[in-house]
Design a protein around this motif. Structure first.
Motif, short mmCIF file in Angstrom:
data_model
loop_
_atom_site.label_atom_id
_atom_site.label_comp_id
_atom_site.label_asym_id
_atom_site.label_seq_id
_atom_site.Cartn_x
_atom_site.Cartn_y
_atom_site.Cartn_z
N ARG A 153 44.96 37.27 34.70
CA ARG A 153 46.19 37.51 35.68
C ARG A 153 47.01 36.09 35.61
N ARG A 154 48.31 36.36 35.52
CA ARG A 154 49.22 35.36 35.59
C ARG A 154 49.62 34.99 37.24
N ASN A 155 49.16 36.02 37.89
CA ASN A 155 49.59 35.89 39.44
C ASN A 155 48.38 36.05 40.09
#
Length: 224
Positions: A111-113
């Motif tokens: 996950r990038r966030n």
């Protein structure tokens, strides 16, 4: 004349982010992450797809959210126990959680966030190792190796064509297809280990985990 009072209509459960995420997890658990779409989620919630966008921006935000929920299910041992006990408890808990949500394993670090629970989990694990005497570099090595082992084992375990109850049946079916005398080492392993009473593939997890923890314990001692 008696006036009949109409029964109140069943009140629809209000849609909120928590309900949305728990339903998304239920879909993924039942049918795999590929089955989770905005349309399938809306259908499961009995709402119009556009209603979802009041709570999430897109599917990526849903994935961020459900991975945050999964991280929240993994036990984070208290800070006042020794690092080895803490890492063992966390590893065992993570394996159990990923067995419940096998779709999650490839997504855990993607996950990038990442959500606040995910970030808090990572921060707490790093803190346990640092308080246990690990240098920054050794902390990075330990965390990476432990997670590679946990996630790799979870993926392998999820893909096995048997569970502990069906090991004998599956193994014997496979061996019945072997030409006589072929694969002697594989046959030996099956006959003298896998097919023995009390065999549990999960024991392999504990064995490997202890090897990793022993290695880092030795490294810590050598640094002192």
């Amino acid at each position: 004349m008696t006036t009949r009072v109409p029964e109140p209509a069943t009140k629809r459960q209000p849609l909120n982010r928590d309900r949305l995420l728990s339903t998304a997890i239920a879909i993924a658990d039942a049918s795999g992450i590929g089955a989770l779409t905005m349309r399938s989620l809306a259908q499961a919630l009995d709402v119009k797809p556009m209603s979802l966008y009041h709570h999430v921006a897109n599917k990526e935000e849903i994935l961020d959210g459900i991975i945050d929920v999964v991280f929240g299910e993994i036990e984070l041992p208290p800070a006042d126990i020794d690092w080895r006990t803490a890492m063992r408890r966390r590893a065992v808990s993570a394996r159990q959680v990923l067995a419940r949500h096998p779709w999650a394993t490839p997504l855990m670090e993607s996950r990038r966030n990442p959500g606040p629970v995910t970030l808090g989990h990572h921060d707490a694990v790093i803190g346990i190792l640092r308080r246990g005497g690990f240098s920054i570099q050794l902390t990075a090595h330990a965390y990476s190796m432990l997670d590679a082992y946990i996630y790799g084992f979870a993926l392998q375990e999820a893909g096995l064509p048997f569970d502990n109850e069906t090991v004998p049946d599956v193994a014997q079916e496979m061996m019945a297809e072997f030409p006589t005398g072929a694969y002697p080492h594989l046959t030996e392993l099956a006959m003298e280990h896998v097919l023995q009473p009390g065999y549990d593939y999960g024991d392999e997890f504990d064995f490997g985990l202890d090897l990793i923890l022993d290695s880092f314990e030795a490294l810590l001692r050598s640094d002192r």
